[in-house]
Design a protein around this motif. Structure first.
Motif, short mmCIF file in Angstrom:
data_model
loop_
_atom_site.label_atom_id
_atom_site.label_comp_id
_atom_site.label_asym_id
_atom_site.label_seq_id
_atom_site.Cartn_x
_atom_site.Cartn_y
_atom_site.Cartn_z
N GLU A 127 2.49 58.56 3.89
CA GLU A 127 1.09 59.03 4.32
C GLU A 127 -0.04 57.77 4.93
O GLU A 127 -0.70 57.79 6.35
N TRP A 128 0.38 56.27 4.99
CA TRP A 128 -0.38 55.04 5.45
C TRP A 128 0.49 55.03 6.51
O TRP A 128 -0.58 54.77 7.13
N GLU A 130 1.09 57.67 8.68
CA GLU A 130 0.41 58.64 9.99
C GLU A 130 -0.39 58.71 10.29
O GLU A 130 -1.28 59.63 11.14
N LYS A 132 -4.02 59.34 10.24
CA LYS A 132 -4.92 60.49 9.84
C LYS A 132 -5.53 59.96 8.20
O LYS A 132 -5.43 59.01 7.59
N PRO A 133 -6.94 60.50 8.74
CA PRO A 133 -7.47 59.99 7.13
C PRO A 133 -7.01 61.13 6.44
O PRO A 133 -6.31 62.00 5.70
N VAL A 134 -6.86 60.13 5.06
CA VAL A 134 -6.43 61.09 4.01
C VAL A 134 -7.13 59.94 2.28
O VAL A 134 -6.74 59.06 2.29
N VAL A 135 -7.93 60.42 1.57
CA VAL A 135 -8.07 60.32 0.14
C VAL A 135 -6.78 59.67 -1.01
O VAL A 135 -6.18 61.15 -0.91
N LEU A 136 -6.17 58.52 -0.91
CA LEU A 136 -5.25 58.24 -1.77
C LEU A 136 -5.49 58.56 -3.31
O LEU A 136 -4.57 58.80 -4.08
N HIS A 137 -7.08 58.79 -3.59
CA HIS A 137 -7.69 58.93 -4.59
C HIS A 137 -8.64 59.25 -4.84
O HIS A 137 -9.62 58.08 -4.38
N LYS A 162 -9.39 55.27 -0.10
CA LYS A 162 -9.24 56.16 1.40
C LYS A 162 -8.53 55.41 2.26
O LYS A 162 -8.69 54.33 2.57
N ASP A 164 -8.00 55.53 6.66
CA ASP A 164 -9.09 56.15 8.12
C ASP A 164 -8.37 55.19 9.07
O ASP A 164 -7.63 54.66 9.36
#
Length: 429
Positions: A127-128, A130, A132-137, A162, A164
């Motif tokens: 996912e790093w 991709e 896209k915004p993503v909350v990893l933890h 996160k 971004d």
């Protein structure tokens, strides 16, 4: 203009709490310590960063969600390197956060010992890359370092990690700033001309120097009065492809040696005024920012560059946004980043309360720009990265090119005024 892909990895909302069930020794060691709890944040291929971790006294309390302790900025090549297995390390890269405190020693800290409380590890995944915004933890997690510890008695760390997308425009001065270079945008192997840069010196700067009462012995026959005149009246104009002036940097305060020494000192820095065309008045300029610079002495001298954004609507209003040390010998990177503190430890102002850069959309925090320059005696062709969110048109980027040119010229303007056997200047005037 097409931006290049960058990813911002932010770590924030930090807090540490010690459950009641934890051992008395552990609680006393952490809670009664007069030293702050710190963490070291590590990511393979990047310098280790350090941040303070607040202690949470009440079990139901939660750290501020939007606070940022530090950020990493990753290019596509960085992400690929983290995802690729290496020869000398494990097949998986991790974000690692080690929490520790200090046991006080003697004699002003000599003999103090770092004691680790625990470690948080997060594996780098697909996912790093991709974009896209993503909350990893987000939330609490036990970090007790002993595997034998009962879960409910472990120290707990609160954090938010996160990703971004943070696209940037990348620009390069194609020659030294004083040689009137073109400025191109870099996109892979493609170079697209965007601006031209024109350097000049106002010869009216040869009027009587207010520092002329100061005298010292010249070295190698150098005319120090002439040298002083060379460091006033410098000007950089940024033109677009049509030839229109779209930004400028003027030397507002001359770079002169402070009393009793041969260098530009903190007590009397030189300064640039960064301006852009006034939309309401033709052939007029509107102040946007001020860059001060001076030379700091040490084993290796440094040039300190301090940037203030000039607040609109406030008489004399100045907001400190960056204070960076750059090696006088090797050069370095000047940057504006609202997640980071100034060199002196002063936090930059809250972007949501301080307005915006150059009448653009409000800053949401994080990276704004950086500029890599070379040191004295080295050919410098500044490389500039600019966050896409601060650019709504080509002209918006021009003001940052003027700032980058001023940073580059400050390295030269802060060179010693007398030095036996001094290396030839990187700029030929």
């Amino acid at each position: 203009m097409d931006p290049q892909a960058f990813v911002r990895l932010s770590i924030g909302s930090l807090g540490l709490r010690i459950p009641v069930a934890a051992s008395k020794t552990a609680r006393d060691r952490i809670c009664a310590s007069s030293s702050p709890v710190l963490c070291e944040i590590r990511l393979r291929g990047f310098p280790v960063q350090t941040a303070t971790v607040p202690l949470i006294s009440y079990p139901e309390a939660t750290p501020e969600l939007n606070s940022i302790a530090t950020s990493f900025y990753l290019e596509e090549t960085d992400v690929r390197a983290l995802l690729a297995p290496g020869c000398f390390h494990s097949s998986h890269a991790y974000l690692e956060i080690a929490i520790f405190t200090w046991s006080q020693g003697f004699n002003c800290g000599v003999g103090s010992k770092k004691q680790q409380i625990g470690t948080f590890r997060l594996q780098v995944g697909a996912e790093w890359g991709e974009g896209k915004p993503v909350v990893l933890h987000n939330g609490w997690i036990g970090i007790g370092k002993s595997k034998q510890e009962v879960s409910k008695s472990r120290a707990e760390l609160h954090l938010r990690v996160k990703l971004d997308p943070d696209p940037r425009y990348v620009f390069q001065f194609e020659d030294e700033t004083t040689l009137n270079p073109q400025i191109v945008q870099l996109q892979g192997s493609i170079k697209q001309p965007i601006f031209s840069c024109k350097f000049s010196r106002d010869r009216r700067g040869s009027q009587r120097d207010p520092m002329s009462s100061y005298r010292s012995n010249s070295a190698n026959g150098i005319d120090q009065e002439a040298e002083r005149r060379e460091r006033k009246g410098w000007k950089i104009m940024i033109h677009d492809l049509s030839g229109s002036a779209v930004a400028a940097a003027f030397m507002a305060t001359p770079f002169v040696p402070s009393m009793g020494c041969d260098r530009v000192a903190r007590s009397n820095p030189g300064a640039w005024l960064i301006v852009r065309p006034d939309a309401c008045r033709l052939e007029s300029w509107q102040p946007w920012g001020k860059l001060e610079a001076w030379r700091e002495r040490g084993i290796k001298d440094s040039i300190c560059c301090r940037f203030h954004l000039l607040s609109e609507g406030q008489e004399g209003g100045e907001l400190l946004f960056s204070e960076i040390m750059i090696s006088a010998d090797k050069g370095g990177v000047f940057f504006i980043d609202t997640d980071k503190q100034t060199q002196s430890g002063t936090p930059v102002p809250s972007p949501q309360s301080s307005g915006d850069f150059a009448s653009l959309s409000p800053i949401v925090g994080g990276f704004v720009m950086n500029c890599r320059v070379q040191g004295e005696g080295r050919s410098s062709k500044p490389l500039v990265q600019l966050a896409m969110r601060h650019v709504t048109c080509v002209e918006d980027a021009a003001i940052f090119m003027a700032l980058a040119a001023a940073v580059d010229l400050s390295i030269e303007a802060c060179r010693p005024f007398r030095s036996k056997g001094r290396t030839r200047s990187r700029h030929s005037f």
